[in-house]
Structures are given as structure tokens and as C-alpha cells.
Design an enzyme around this catalytic site. Sequence first.
Site, PDB file in Angstrom:
ATOM      1  N   HIS A  87       0.870  -1.175   0.000  1.00  0.00           N
ATOM      2  CA  HIS A  87       0.000   0.000   0.000  1.00  0.00           C
ATOM      3  C   HIS A  87       0.911   1.230   0.000  1.00  0.00           C
ATOM      4  O   HIS A  87       2.014   1.182   0.542  1.00  0.00           O
ATOM      5  CB  HIS A  87      -0.846  -0.049   1.273  1.00  0.00           C
ATOM      6  N   ASP A 125       3.370  -4.601   7.856  1.00  0.00           N
ATOM      7  CA  ASP A 125       2.099  -3.880   7.721  1.00  0.00           C
ATOM      8  C   ASP A 125       0.985  -4.923   7.754  1.00  0.00           C
ATOM      9  O   ASP A 125       0.739  -5.619   6.772  1.00  0.00           O
ATOM     10  CB  ASP A 125       2.098  -3.104   6.399  1.00  0.00           C
ATOM     11  N   GLN A 158      -4.227  -5.577   6.601  1.00  0.00           N
ATOM     12  CA  GLN A 158      -5.183  -6.475   5.948  1.00  0.00           C
ATOM     13  C   GLN A 158      -5.228  -7.861   6.585  1.00  0.00           C
ATOM     14  O   GLN A 158      -5.913  -8.743   6.094  1.00  0.00           O
ATOM     15  CB  GLN A 158      -4.858  -6.614   4.460  1.00  0.00           C
ATOM     16  N   LYS A 181     -10.295  -1.702  10.174  1.00  0.00           N
ATOM     17  CA  LYS A 181     -10.288  -2.847   9.255  1.00  0.00           C
ATOM     18  C   LYS A 181     -10.455  -4.160  10.012  1.00  0.00           C
ATOM     19  O   LYS A 181     -10.343  -5.235   9.431  1.00  0.00           O
ATOM     20  CB  LYS A 181      -8.985  -2.867   8.447  1.00  0.00           C
ATOM     21  N   CYS A 196      -4.663   2.473  -3.781  1.00  0.00           N
ATOM     22  CA  CYS A 196      -3.415   2.985  -3.152  1.00  0.00           C
ATOM     23  C   CYS A 196      -2.272   2.004  -3.331  1.00  0.00           C
ATOM     24  O   CYS A 196      -1.464   1.798  -2.416  1.00  0.00           O
ATOM     25  CB  CYS A 196      -3.616   3.285  -1.677  1.00  0.00           C
TER      26      CYS A 196
END
Length: 412
Positions: free
Chosen positions: A129, A206, A209, A232, A370
Site C-alpha cells: 500500500h 504492515d 489487511q 479494518k 493505493c
Amino acid sequence: GDLLSARTLAGGFEGVAQQVHGAPLAYLDNAATTHMPRTVRDAMAAFEQESRANIHRGVHTLSQRATDAFEQARARLKRFIGAGAQHELVFTSGTTESLNLVAGGLSDAALALPVLRAGDEIVTTALEHHANLVPWQWAARRSGARLLVLRPDAAGRLHPDDLAQLLGPRTRVFALTACANATGERPPYEALLALAAEAGALTVLDAAQAMAHEVPQLAQLECDFLAFSGHKMYGPMGIGVLAGRRAALERLAPSRLGGDMVEWVSESDAGLAELPARLEGGTPNVAGAVGLAAAADYIDVVGRDAIDAHVRALRAHAVQRLAALPGVTVLAPHANASAIVSFVADGAHPHDIGTLLDAHGIAVRTGHHCAQPLLACLGVGPTTRASFAIYNTHEEVERLAEAVAHALEVLR
Ligand code: PMP
């Protein structure tokens, strides 16, 4: 299956139980933001009603309650992510702030010895991202370090052998996603992080997700910094986390300078507080932290494995139905991807597909997500993306496939 749906129904997701354009909403934009169960909304409302006050500075009862609520949320989330005694957890506004704090904090010229200096190397990947790429571009510019990008194969997968080629004696940082938001690809991040750590790099994961269904366990990973967002993972917007090894977090320059993050202040200087306060200057989002801890409770009550199995089954169903449509190409169609399905269709622009789906009450996201470098690597432009959560059903996947087929007929 039955247990999962019973618990989901009991969750009280009023936000997805509504009609849009006369049809029951099929909310398939969960990679952007999930909805919140009733327990999360109730926990936040109870905090606001009974305990709202500023934290850490007050001797009065409400301030003490608020401080306790904030610190209990921190402890709950540490358990959720499998943090060990060597780890600490800092509240931020979300993944973007967490990753900016790491990239900025490792390259801040106000530090006597910033981690990143001229001639050093930062390695990230083309799956990221923009929030895990642009901060590194700026960190490279600020420090004079070089940014190297690990590229995927034609199917969108990353390979440890390719990473080994990029690592060297000057590699200071390796930053990687646990799941690519534009394709659903789940890279072998355990192996990739271990390889980078072995080469002496600080490692950044990261997990934006991954947190809703496949929660990375910190103590089992070679991971110095872990970033994620509340919104999220069935939690509120405007709250997120940067967790990691205390020794690594101590190397970061703080980015929110001000109250609550200092031990003493004179006219010309200040002594920084210990972690986690050092990186949490200013009044934090206490209700958000409370809501995020309630979201962790919710995920654990339903069961992480059950949620993961559910979203993977929905994804597999969607891949099979969408890939069978004429002129449709699903990105990263293989089975190790999770929760997200992204596709392009000959002769139909994603924006038009998304608009026609909305008319049927189906919410998807369209565009570059993104993640422009990834789509460029895969040789595609903007895509249509459906992404799944606990409250989605196989019936909704069927509606999606039928509505896409209909949209393609209209648009071609
Ligand atoms: N990383 C990934 C993989 C994401 O999917 C997102 C959100 N789309 C972000 C980072 C940024 O998260 P936020 O907008 O919550 O800061």
C-alpha cells in the site's frame, strides 16, 4: 459454519443490515473499512458516558477510570497480537501514522544517531500500500539512503530467493505487507522477515489487511515493528497500533512532540518519557482504544480460525465465479491469497462496473487501491475489488457474480 453464522447474527451489525437502492446491502468493501458489531459500539458508548476524561494527568475519579480503560485496552491488544515481555504497544491513529512514525523516526535528523544514514539501504516490496512505500521514499530522501523494491512474479507472488538478492551489509530496514490490499496475496512473510532479520535489518510488518482474520503473533515472528488499523478489524476509525520490540521502538524519534511524552522540560531542552508515553504525545483517542480492545474480544469470541476459514471460502467461491466470466482476469487467483478478490474485465472500466453494482446494492471498491506500483508490475490498470468479512455470505458472492455478468453485458 452454523456456529459462525449464529454468532455473526448475534453481533448486531446494523450498518450492513440495511437496504441500498431498494436491495439488501451486500457490503463487500471490507478491505477498506469493516463494520462494527454491537459490543464495540456499546463499549465505546459506555466509556463516553461513564469514564470520559483526560488520562494520566488527573487525580480525580473519572481521569483514573479513563487511564485504567486506556491501559487495559493496551494490555488486551498486547495479548491479542501475542506480544512477549520484550514488546511494547503504542496507540496511533492508524496504520498510516504507525508506518510514518517508523520511517520518520528512523531517519529524523534531530537524533544524534538516526538509524538511517547516507549510503544505507531500505528494502520494501512492490506489493505495498502507498502507506508502506511513500514514507520510505521520504525517509530515503531525508537520510541519503537508497530504496530497493522487491518485485513479485507475474502471478503477484514474492519469493525469498529474490529478497536474498537485495539484502546486503547496508540493509537497515525491510518493510513488508502481511497481505496485499490490491490483490489479496498473502506473501510468506514469516520467511521473508526472518531472512531480512538474519541480514541485520530492522523488520516492519504492515498487518492492516491481516488483523481481522489472520492475526500475526509477534513473539513468533522476526518482527521489530507491527502496524495495523482498528477500522479494518471490526473496530473504530481513527485508532491504530504500532507494536514491536521495545529496543526497536526506543530507536525511533517521536513525531508527536508535546504533553505527556516528556519527563521534564526547560526553555531549551526536554527529557523524553519512557515508552509507550514517549511516542504518544497529546491527548489520545481513548474511546477508540476501548473500542479496538472490544473488537479484539469480538474476534476471539467468534474465533480467528473460523473467521479465516469463512473469508477464504468466500474468496475461493468469488474467484471461481468471476474467473469463469468471459474476458475477466482475476489477479492473484491462487489459493494462498485471502479475503480480497480483485479483477479486470476487457472492455469495461472498473468505475462503471462499480457504479452498476451499487445500483444493485452491492458495495465494491474500484481504482488503484493505493497500490499503483503493484498494478503496474502486474501490467494492469485500475481494478474492481470485492473483499469479505464475517457477515458476508455465499449468497452475496452469487449476487456479485450475477451483477458483474449483467454489468459486462450493459457496458460491452
Ligand atoms: N496498509 C494496507 C495494506 C492497507 O490496506 C491500508 C488501508 N487500505 C493501509 C496500510 C492504510 O491504513 P489506514 O488508512 O487505516 O491508515
